[in-house]
Write an enzyme that holds these catalytic residues in place. Sequence first.
Site, PDB file in Angstrom:
ATOM      1  N   CYS A  81       6.714  36.809  37.997  1.00 30.24           N
ATOM      2  CA  CYS A  81       6.021  36.648  36.720  1.00 30.24           C
ATOM      3  C   CYS A  81       5.155  35.396  36.624  1.00 30.24           C
ATOM      4  O   CYS A  81       3.947  35.480  36.434  1.00 30.24           O
ATOM      5  CB  CYS A  81       7.038  36.617  35.578  1.00 30.24           C
ATOM      6  SG  CYS A  81       8.209  37.974  35.565  1.00 30.24           S
ATOM      7  N   HIS A 142       5.401  32.575  29.450  1.00 25.90           N
ATOM      8  CA  HIS A 142       6.061  32.171  30.709  1.00 25.90           C
ATOM      9  C   HIS A 142       5.182  31.279  31.576  1.00 25.90           C
ATOM     10  O   HIS A 142       5.212  31.357  32.804  1.00 25.90           O
ATOM     11  CB  HIS A 142       6.506  33.404  31.496  1.00 25.90           C
ATOM     12  CG  HIS A 142       7.742  33.146  32.328  1.00 25.90           C
ATOM     13  ND1 HIS A 142       8.251  34.050  33.234  1.00 25.90           N
ATOM     14  CD2 HIS A 142       8.571  32.067  32.394  1.00 25.90           C
ATOM     15  CE1 HIS A 142       9.326  33.557  33.813  1.00 25.90           C
ATOM     16  NE2 HIS A 142       9.546  32.340  33.326  1.00 25.90           N
TER      17      HIS A 142
END
Length: 587
Positions: A81, A142
Amino acid sequence: VILLCFRRYLLTALTSCLFLNTVGLGAAVDSKPNILLFLADDLGIGDIGCYGNNTIRTPNIDHLAREGVKLTQHIAAAPLCTPSRAAFLTGRYPVRSGMASSNGYRTLQWNAGSGGLPPNETTFAKLLQQQGYTTGLIGKWHQGVNCESFNDHCHHPLNHGFDYFYGMPFTLLNNCQENKPPQLDVALQAKLWLYGQIIALAVLTLTVGKLTALISVRWKIIAWFTLVGSLFVISWYSSYGFVQYWNCILMRNHDITEQPMRLERTASLMLKEAVSFIKRNRQGPFLLFVSFLHVHTPLFTTKKFRGKSRHGLYGDNVEEMDWMVGKILDSLDKEGLKNHTFTYFASDHGGHLEAQDGSAQLGGWNGIYKGGKGMGGWEGGIRVPGVFRWPGVLPAGTVIDEPTSLMDIYPTLVHLAGGVLPQDRVIDGRNLMPLLQGRAQKSEHQFLFHYCGSYLHAVRWHQKDSGAIWKAHYVTPVFHPPGAGACYGKGICPCFGEGVTHHDPPLLFDLSRDPSEAKPLSADTEPLFDAVVRRIGRAIEEHRRTLTPVPEQLSLYNIMWKPWLQPCCGTFPFCWCDKEGDSTQSL
């Protein structure tokens, strides 16, 4: 007669000028389309209908593909990610921005870490903002929050070109849902528990020995052991014991709205925010980046979709995400914006093969491609869906089988917005519009470099004159158990150390003939083997000469929990709030 002819000529000229001005105005409006980006989390390329899945229902994504262009070789710049999204936002390999790790921690671990997307990186949102776009991010970030204090927001979306942010600064984890086994640093937590128990047993043994006169030890020593043991347990339990409060939060811009977040209403909140953003900014131009929390574990799915798919909880979660895509596209139609919006759908990397609960598979399916999430070289970890739609501009029902990258979105959006790419840094992405519109038949990419953390695992060479797509693997993960196709029992495959195999000469495949990477070529089976390996080797040398040293954002210090950086909606450590109330009424 001459005067009459002159009057007619003048009237024709004026009419033509008015027409050309009208056309010019329309072109000016269309030259800056609205931009809608959908990015799924951990979705496998084999999980949606338009890429061959006939059991999970994804009618809205499939419809998007029918109305636009589908890419079959769309490649993520990283198989996890944090680095993949950094590359997507900046158009640059994550190793260039310091978002590639040389240790075992390859993503950000805490909201209260100090690492993140560096402030000196220029995202596509920042460039579009400069071109008059209203920019919004709904969903997962993130990419870090703070650097030096709990409210400096140096890595925050609003510091990277987004006018509006509503979502999760971190990522979903099992820790975010009650009654789920912990997911964050499970092996380390087990060791810390063991060390704590050893210290407690030592203190208990010393105390009993002192009281029974079996051990000659001073009370001060026992007190010192007790103090050290207590500080040790408090030091790590204060972070790992409250992951739900520290990481599982929702924010609106700089303000925390839920701490911890209530997963049962998160999807409804995200959908409401996305639809509201489109409605507020319907006069355009706008950029809306919908960064789904789906389909990352723990796969929290609302009651409406639970038990409805043929693939358990994972299938339910995919189908809920597809429904959300449909609702957001409906809002475009409702506002009359469909034909004036450039829409894109993709996943940040491949499906998570090792995500299991007993015999139940909780991760995605990567179709015919080997490997999955966390594997820097194998296709299953990096080949993702890529769908574009812009009615009247992009030809409907088109399939393009050319190598492209998520990094290509950056220069493509800057081009559409009329902006200029930064000249002070290397941009690895390429403008996709000529390829998408059919004005170019070949991808601009000659080489793509496939990293696992900061380690180069594989390289792809698009030999345009022959049509071959060579791929050389220099490092591959050791599957567990052998031949399993994944690293079961380890969470994800490692990038270095004993968990990988180095290949010299590299494993070589021609993806145009062997997309599943099932049969490696050799000098005996491929006459061009040596020439291809030499050419790829030169490309690696050229690529490495373009790299410059940068601070590592995912260093052990940067990813560790720091209480003074913890976002908190109360007075630390009393961090809990719910400001959403009853704001989740159905749309």
